[in-house]
Structures are given as C-alpha cells and as structure tokens.
Design a protein around this motif. Structure first.
Motif, PDB file in Angstrom:
ATOM      1  N   LEU A   8      -1.802  -2.999  -1.213  1.00  0.00           N
ATOM      2  CA  LEU A   8      -2.892  -2.599  -0.317  1.00  0.00           C
ATOM      3  C   LEU A   8      -2.430  -1.435   0.546  1.00  0.00           C
ATOM      4  CD1 LEU A   8      -3.982  -6.167   0.824  1.00  0.00           C
ATOM      5  CD2 LEU A   8      -5.065  -4.726  -0.907  1.00  0.00           C
ATOM      6  N   VAL A   9      -3.287  -0.437   0.740  1.00  0.00           N
ATOM      7  CA  VAL A   9      -2.883   0.745   1.505  1.00  0.00           C
ATOM      8  C   VAL A   9      -2.731   0.448   3.001  1.00  0.00           C
ATOM      9  CG1 VAL A   9      -3.760   2.408  -0.145  1.00  0.00           C
ATOM     10  CG2 VAL A   9      -5.259   1.584   1.677  1.00  0.00           C
ATOM     11  N   ARG A  10      -3.264  -0.658   3.471  1.00  0.00           N
ATOM     12  CA  ARG A  10      -3.087  -1.020   4.882  1.00  0.00           C
ATOM     13  C   ARG A  10      -1.933  -1.992   5.097  1.00  0.00           C
ATOM     14  NH1 ARG A  10      -9.232  -2.373   6.279  1.00  0.00           N
ATOM     15  NH2 ARG A  10      -8.920  -3.429   4.324  1.00  0.00           N
ATOM     16  N   SER A  11      -1.100  -2.120   4.099  1.00  0.00           N
ATOM     17  CA  SER A  11       0.026  -3.054   4.203  1.00  0.00           C
ATOM     18  C   SER A  11       1.145  -2.465   5.059  1.00  0.00           C
ATOM     19  CB  SER A  11       0.578  -3.387   2.811  1.00  0.00           C
ATOM     20  OG  SER A  11       1.210  -2.247   2.258  1.00  0.00           O
ATOM     21  N   ARG A  12       2.025  -3.336   5.480  1.00  0.00           N
ATOM     22  CA  ARG A  12       3.185  -2.934   6.279  1.00  0.00           C
ATOM     23  C   ARG A  12       4.054  -1.920   5.531  1.00  0.00           C
ATOM     24  NH1 ARG A  12       7.497  -7.437   8.378  1.00  0.00           N
ATOM     25  NH2 ARG A  12       9.098  -6.005   9.095  1.00  0.00           N
TER      26      ARG A  12
ATOM     27  N   TRP B 112       3.254   0.341   3.283  1.00  0.00           N
ATOM     28  CA  TRP B 112       2.688   1.701   3.245  1.00  0.00           C
ATOM     29  C   TRP B 112       2.795   2.380   4.602  1.00  0.00           C
ATOM     30  CZ3 TRP B 112       2.957   3.828  -1.044  1.00  0.00           C
ATOM     31  CH2 TRP B 112       2.646   3.168  -2.219  1.00  0.00           C
ATOM     32  N   THR B 113       2.631   1.624   5.679  1.00  0.00           N
ATOM     33  CA  THR B 113       2.843   2.181   7.022  1.00  0.00           C
ATOM     34  C   THR B 113       4.278   2.664   7.152  1.00  0.00           C
ATOM     35  OG1 THR B 113       1.183   0.683   7.947  1.00  0.00           O
ATOM     36  CG2 THR B 113       2.763   1.660   9.494  1.00  0.00           C
ATOM     37  N   GLN B 114       5.210   1.844   6.695  1.00  0.00           N
ATOM     38  CA  GLN B 114       6.623   2.218   6.775  1.00  0.00           C
ATOM     39  C   GLN B 114       6.936   3.421   5.900  1.00  0.00           C
ATOM     40  OE1 GLN B 114       8.343  -1.567   5.762  1.00  0.00           O
ATOM     41  NE2 GLN B 114       8.246  -2.296   7.877  1.00  0.00           N
ATOM     42  N   LEU B 115       6.359   3.490   4.717  1.00  0.00           N
ATOM     43  CA  LEU B 115       6.597   4.632   3.838  1.00  0.00           C
ATOM     44  C   LEU B 115       6.031   5.930   4.411  1.00  0.00           C
ATOM     45  CD1 LEU B 115       5.998   3.035   0.335  1.00  0.00           C
ATOM     46  CD2 LEU B 115       8.146   3.970   1.221  1.00  0.00           C
ATOM     47  N   GLY B 116       4.938   5.835   5.171  1.00  0.00           N
ATOM     48  CA  GLY B 116       4.392   7.020   5.826  1.00  0.00           C
ATOM     49  C   GLY B 116       5.346   7.562   6.878  1.00  0.00           C
ATOM     50  N   ARG B 117       6.097   6.679   7.489  1.00  0.00           N
ATOM     51  CA  ARG B 117       7.046   7.063   8.539  1.00  0.00           C
ATOM     52  C   ARG B 117       8.408   7.437   7.953  1.00  0.00           C
ATOM     53  NH1 ARG B 117       6.068   2.987  11.456  1.00  0.00           N
ATOM     54  NH2 ARG B 117       7.526   1.608  10.450  1.00  0.00           N
ATOM     55  N   ASP B 118       8.830   6.747   6.904  1.00  0.00           N
ATOM     56  CA  ASP B 118      10.139   6.972   6.297  1.00  0.00           C
ATOM     57  C   ASP B 118       9.986   6.750   4.792  1.00  0.00           C
ATOM     58  OD1 ASP B 118      12.772   6.769   5.316  1.00  0.00           O
ATOM     59  OD2 ASP B 118      13.496   5.846   7.152  1.00  0.00           O
ATOM     60  N   PRO B 119      10.088   7.786   3.972  1.00  0.00           N
ATOM     61  CA  PRO B 119       9.794   7.667   2.541  1.00  0.00           C
ATOM     62  C   PRO B 119      10.872   6.978   1.707  1.00  0.00           C
ATOM     63  CG  PRO B 119      10.485   9.895   3.029  1.00  0.00           C
ATOM     64  CD  PRO B 119      10.381   9.167   4.356  1.00  0.00           C
TER      65      PRO B 119
END
Length: 88
Positions: free
Chosen positions: A59-63, A65-72
């Motif tokens: 899910l794109v609203r998962s934890r 994906w949030t973390q990957l947006g901040r640190d790939p």
C-alpha cells in the motif's frame, strides 16, 4: 569474514539462470527500510519477479513507503532451505 566463510558461501551461490528460476517460483520476501531514527523496519511482502525486476506489492500509505520517500535504502531477502547446503 574469513576466506573459508567466503568459499562456503560460494558453494550455495546461484548462477544467474538459477537465480532467475528461483525468484520466478517464489512469492514472499522480507523487505527492510530505515526509520527516521535510523532503526530498521522489516516486514513480509508479496513480490513478482519479471525479467530481472522485482515488483513489490504494498500500500502506498504504508510505513515502508513513507520511509522510502525519506531514505531510499532498502534490503530485500528471499530465502529457502533448512540445511546449509539447501540455502538459497
């Protein structure tokens, strides 16, 4: 890591063809991402192996994906086997 340990790892290392066949037959992996405070966050996901690409289902609203947006940075593990010689 000693030379002996590296050689043991080479005994279970797959060829590119073996790796492709193995990943094509699996569906579950473990994905680790990095939290804001630097701690790892690991969870199981379904995936699809397609022509050398790993497609993750999430899910794109998962934890993660949030973390990957901040640190790939991400680590993915797909394994099988019980005994050392069976590990893949």
């Amino acid at each position: 890591m000693s030379v002996t340990e590296q050689r043991r790892g080479r005994r279970i290392m797959m060829s590119p063809g073996e790796l492709d066949a193995f990943l094509a037959g699996q569906r579950t992996c473990r994905v680790a991402t990095v939290s804001a405070d630097g701690t790892p966050h690991a969870s199981a996901l379904w995936f699809l192996w397609d022509s050398g690409a790993l497609w993750l289902y999430s899910l794109v609203r998962s934890r993660r994906w949030t973390q990957l947006g901040r640190d790939p940075r991400v680590a993915v593990v797909v394994d099988s086997g019980e005994e050392y010689g069976e590990l893949r």
